[in-house]
Design an enzyme around this catalytic site. Sequence first.
Site, PDB file in Angstrom:
ATOM      1  N   CYS A 273       0.797  -1.226   0.000  1.00 29.25           N
ATOM      2  CA  CYS A 273       0.000   0.000   0.000  1.00 29.25           C
ATOM      3  C   CYS A 273       0.827   1.273   0.000  1.00 29.25           C
ATOM      4  CB  CYS A 273      -0.998  -0.012   1.146  1.00 29.25           C
ATOM      5  SG  CYS A 273      -0.262   0.126   2.798  1.00 29.25           S
ATOM      6  N   HIS A 329      -2.914   1.377   6.839  1.00 32.76           N
ATOM      7  CA  HIS A 329      -3.125   1.350   5.397  1.00 32.76           C
ATOM      8  C   HIS A 329      -2.822   2.746   4.873  1.00 32.76           C
ATOM      9  CE1 HIS A 329      -4.424   0.242   1.505  1.00 32.76           C
ATOM     10  NE2 HIS A 329      -5.541   0.934   1.517  1.00 32.76           N
ATOM     11  N   ASP A 352      -7.399   5.677  -3.596  1.00 33.71           N
ATOM     12  CA  ASP A 352      -6.575   4.574  -3.090  1.00 33.71           C
ATOM     13  C   ASP A 352      -6.174   3.661  -4.246  1.00 33.71           C
ATOM     14  OD1 ASP A 352      -5.365   2.542  -1.740  1.00 33.71           O
ATOM     15  OD2 ASP A 352      -7.008   2.145  -0.358  1.00 33.71           O
TER      16      ASP A 352
END
Length: 680
Positions: A273, A329, A352
Amino acid sequence: MSQVLDIERCDLNIKSNSSSHHTELFGEERLIVRRGQPFNVILHLKPGSKGFTPGETTFTLTVETGPLPRKESDTKVSFGLHESTVDSEWSASATQDPSGNTVSVCISSSPNAPIGVYSLTLDQEGQKTSLGQFTLLFNAWCSRDAVYMRSETKRQEYVLAQHGQIYRGTFKRIKGTPWNFGQFEPGILDICLKILDENPKFIADADKDCSARRNPVYVTRVLSAMVNSNDDRGVLVGSWSDYTGGVHPGTWIGSGDILRQWAESGPVCYGQCWVFAAVACAVSRTLGIPCRVVTNFGSAHDTDANLVIEKLYNQDGENISDDSVWNFHVWVDSWMARPDLGSEFTGWQTSDPTPQETSDGVFCCGPCPLKAIKEGELTKKYDAPFIFAEVNADVVDLVCLPSGEFVKFAGSTKSVGRFISTKSVGSDERHDITHQYKYPEGSKEERMVYEKAQHRNKLQQQGEEPGLHLKIKLADQMIVGSDFEVYAVLTNNCMDARTCTFLFYAKAVGYNGKLGESCGFTSDKVEVPPGEEKRLSLRLEYDRYGSAITSDRTIQVSAITIDKQITNYHKSEKIIVLDEPDIDIKLVGDATVNQSVTAELTLLNPLPESLQDCSFTIEGVGLTDGKPITAKIGTVGPKQEAKASVEFSPTGAGPSMLLVNFDSNKLKNIKSSITVVVKE
């Protein structure tokens, strides 16, 4: 009949235009400007030709972008001369130099023009002269541009800064990792435009896609899909376990190397991530969209979109659910107006690029306004329910009884969405932006927003047994390579004694919450008198956890007590982040432009075993010529120092950041940095 200019050549005036458009860091090889702002080109006339006469000399300028320029798509625009330019559309004005040899043409682009590479042509009564090419970017300095940002210090940080900090760990042990975005390194702008040209929407309809590049919402959504390679030839392949045939995600220290590898040979292996987010931030800043990297600690992954994370366990304490909570995250926020949603939703928008769930059939997420997330406005596009759950879901722990019935034994309304962090403007300090995403945890407003947002059946809330209290205590020193003990403490505040089965175990865990191998277990049957406590210790030994942990160096310890007589369960869980060794960085001598300087690097191996394939890698904007430099040092024995001397020659004066990464077979993802001030 108008007077025709006899043009010898056109000077695109790159140095002056670059300075006024904040694009000088791209270099002086070509003209790069920001939309909605005038730039000047200079026409050099042939000796003896007639000069420019206002009112008599007229010509038309045409700008074109994309493979199929069309007036209807605003990818081809023609405009004539006026007394002065206007700031709302493509326009031009011209003045003659007193010498009569040159004509200065001032061109203002539309603040709503598609970004990209443009050709510029001058037309005098059908006689066309190519004046050259320029690249048009979004403009955070232009009040009419959708990405306009009022604060100059924020524009410097979110558009121009090439270094950043990415936060990882757990909410109790937050660690900043230096990162080199490198958006102004040679070739990166072309690669970012290539990413747009390889997205499936461009391949399906190039005219429509190029026209849509006027809109930062559209471009950001394309980038969210293209930074991962799940549906296309995107930049990064994600992997959270097997890194065969690629680079471990913890090895990267900058976005430039990843983007160059993609441009040369396609999807790059591997990312997680923070790598996806760092690349998305670099590309956004390159194209002119203000962008920041954001870390959410205790980040929920809500697979069934009911805004509740249901952690299901069997009677042996094993997790059998699909929902999960990641230790952290990382995603990005980009700054822009949202005319599609209303002016109240202008500002930071979350997107994202890590592939988790599909959106409109594609692995992308966002952009969604932070205001919509904070207020629980889950009908606002894009992907508001998923992002809302990441920062605001309730967690419920349920155990499955032999009858098939699920019984709640723990839960929390406060464990998700904590210490949401980004780098501060103008410094490397952590800036907590939790308040931008949600109301204070447990407040009346936060609960009201949650209730409003939850439009599916909510699980029946069941009370916990008030008399027993279970918690885990960690050791003070937990350095990777060492052995240490953790304790589970069960306190009985009831009026009578309680007899419980006590389970205490440890498993390796990735930052995404995925559990790995067991690295410790103990159990006991205990009777706890009223008002007293019982302790159960669990020794974690490197011989067991060393081969199980990932490069995140995290271990999940879980304690469960089971009183089967009254079907009562208690559970406590903590994530251990093992301390890593420091990298000592020393420069030998002063850093001077175009002169070699040596960085001496030292790291103490804390493990009771040798490290194989050891290497140090350094990288820095203006320091290493845009490419990482690696020094391989082979094997380093237990408790021995890894040492390397790495030479580099700075190419630009001023302050920069030297990033250092240590890699080996057993220790990965060890990073540090120092500020380097390069002298002329």
